[in-house]
Structure formats: structure tokens, C-alpha cells
Design an enzyme around this catalytic site. Sequence first.
Site, PDB file in Angstrom:
ATOM      1  N   GLU A 100      43.559  47.153  48.922  1.00  0.00           N
ATOM      2  CA  GLU A 100      42.184  46.593  48.775  1.00  0.00           C
ATOM      3  C   GLU A 100      42.503  45.199  47.973  1.00  0.00           C
ATOM      4  OE1 GLU A 100      39.003  49.766  47.487  1.00  0.00           O
ATOM      5  OE2 GLU A 100      40.683  50.067  46.251  1.00  0.00           O
ATOM      6  N   HIS A 119      39.401  45.254  39.384  1.00  0.00           N
ATOM      7  CA  HIS A 119      39.125  46.654  40.271  1.00  0.00           C
ATOM      8  C   HIS A 119      39.549  47.897  39.703  1.00  0.00           C
ATOM      9  CE1 HIS A 119      37.902  49.600  43.101  1.00  0.00           C
ATOM     10  NE2 HIS A 119      39.056  49.810  43.359  1.00  0.00           N
ATOM     11  N   HIS A 121      38.838  52.509  38.296  1.00  0.00           N
ATOM     12  CA  HIS A 121      38.341  53.681  38.676  1.00  0.00           C
ATOM     13  C   HIS A 121      38.154  54.285  37.305  1.00  0.00           C
ATOM     14  CE1 HIS A 121      41.395  53.451  42.051  1.00  0.00           C
ATOM     15  NE2 HIS A 121      40.490  52.631  42.607  1.00  0.00           N
ATOM     16  N   HIS A 191      33.683  55.605  43.868  1.00  0.00           N
ATOM     17  CA  HIS A 191      34.826  54.890  43.926  1.00  0.00           C
ATOM     18  C   HIS A 191      35.326  54.266  42.295  1.00  0.00           C
ATOM     19  CE1 HIS A 191      37.379  51.830  46.180  1.00  0.00           C
ATOM     20  NE2 HIS A 191      38.163  52.245  45.168  1.00  0.00           N
TER      21      HIS A 191
END
Length: 272
Positions: A100, A119, A121, A191
Site C-alpha cells: 500500500e 495510514h 486501522h 479498512h
Amino acid sequence: MCQDKHHDQHGFTQQARDHADGASTAPAAQVAELVTANHILYDQGVLDAFGHVSVRHAEQPDRFLLARNMAPGLVQAQDIVEFDLDGNPFNAAGRAIYLERFIHSEIYKARPDVVAVVHSHSPSVVPFSVSKTSPLRATCHMAGFIGVAAPVYEIRDHAGEGSSLLITSQELGQSLAGTLGTRSLVLMRGHGSTVVADSLRRVVYRAVYTEVNAQIQSAAQQLGEVTFLSEGEIAETVRVIETQVVRAWDFWSIKAGATARALAEQQARLGA
């Protein structure tokens, strides 16, 4: 240079050929700060074994720095890889890299003002990415950067019904950057989230307080109707409170350093 079609994929990793020069030019101080950012985000519960943080190269804005594919809490200076804005590495040296990374490369490409990207979660944020009635909003004064409603990226609109929900190509990275637009935060349905800022320390602060705000908003909504920050309050809290980012960074880095040392000692005992 490699293209995606030449990558060997193994689960959640890729091996990619380096640029011909195979050299990294990243300043040592910037690498060290990125290592600290990884450790803070793990210690604060924003990242676990997954997720990643990057920073734009301090001297070459068409490059960025990101760890190789590994758990953020274990990242050290030698694990930092330099990439171009197409997601191609300079010094991976055969090591696995994140699938990613295109989250980072395409945001840097689309947003010259962005210096750092996280990024994650983080668990309190993900429910807001799937709720059809409760957008994530700035609820507390520490999180004005969230704004009146964080946008949600719907990967089905770009990858169809059978995707992994991961941003594994330049095209998907471009579409995510498009949903982010000029904002500081974008949720990713089912996500997680991606947050951006004009400095590494500020993006770490924002990633932490995105999770905190989600916790507060969830708790408040269980009590009944919620009073959210107004647009004026959003602008002023960002202007005033984010001048204090260094206070959080200094404290978090000390705490995260202790955690990182304990993890390193345990890793050494296990011979990992």
C-alpha cells in the site's frame, strides 16, 4: 525501474527492483525522526503490526521515506526505504516493501503541501468508515482538523465488488487522493483511515487524535444528541492548538522509546 506487473507478490508484501543507482540520500536526522514516529504510533495504539507512516524527503521533494514491510514498533533506521513518487524504491535491496505504498506516493504527487502521511486501522475509527448515518466529525477541541464530516473512500467505485480493500496500485492511490482532496483526513470503508499534514510531528499528532476523537464521538452518541464543533471553532482550534504539537511529540517520544527498547530486548532474547 520496475512497474507493478514485474513485482512478485507474496501475501501482503512485494519485492521490487531498485532504481539503477540503488542509493538513498535521506538525511540521518529525518530517518531518525521517522523511526520515532513509527514507535510513537505503535505505542499510542494507532498502529499495531500493520499500518505505516511516511515523510517526504527533506531535500528532494520528489521522493519519500517509508519503512520496509514490517511491524511499525520494530522499525529501526536501517529499515527505512526511499521511494520515488511512483512508489519505486531506491534502496530496498531485495527486501519486502508495503503493497500500500501507493497511498503515500499518490498523495504526495497530488498534494505538494503534504509532508507526511499516516495510514492506520485504528479500531475506534473503522466503525465510522462503514456507518451510513454517523460521519466522523470534529467533536473535541484537539481534533478540529477532522472538520465537519470526514469523507469516506469507497473502493468499490474504483476496483469493483471483489477487491481486498487494499490500495495496491497507482490508479487506486490516485482515486484515494481524489477523495481526500484538500482535507486532512479520509476514511476508507471497512479498512481504516489516512491522515496528512505539513510535518511529520503534526501528522503523528493528527493520527493519534483521530483515534481519540472517534472514541469520544462514539461515547457521546451513546448518551444522545451531540454538539459538534462549529466551522469557526474548527478553524480556530486548528490554528491555536496545533502550535502545541511539539509538547505531545516530546512526551510521546520518551514513552515510545522505553517501549521500543523493551521490544528490542525481547526480540534479542528470542533471537528474532
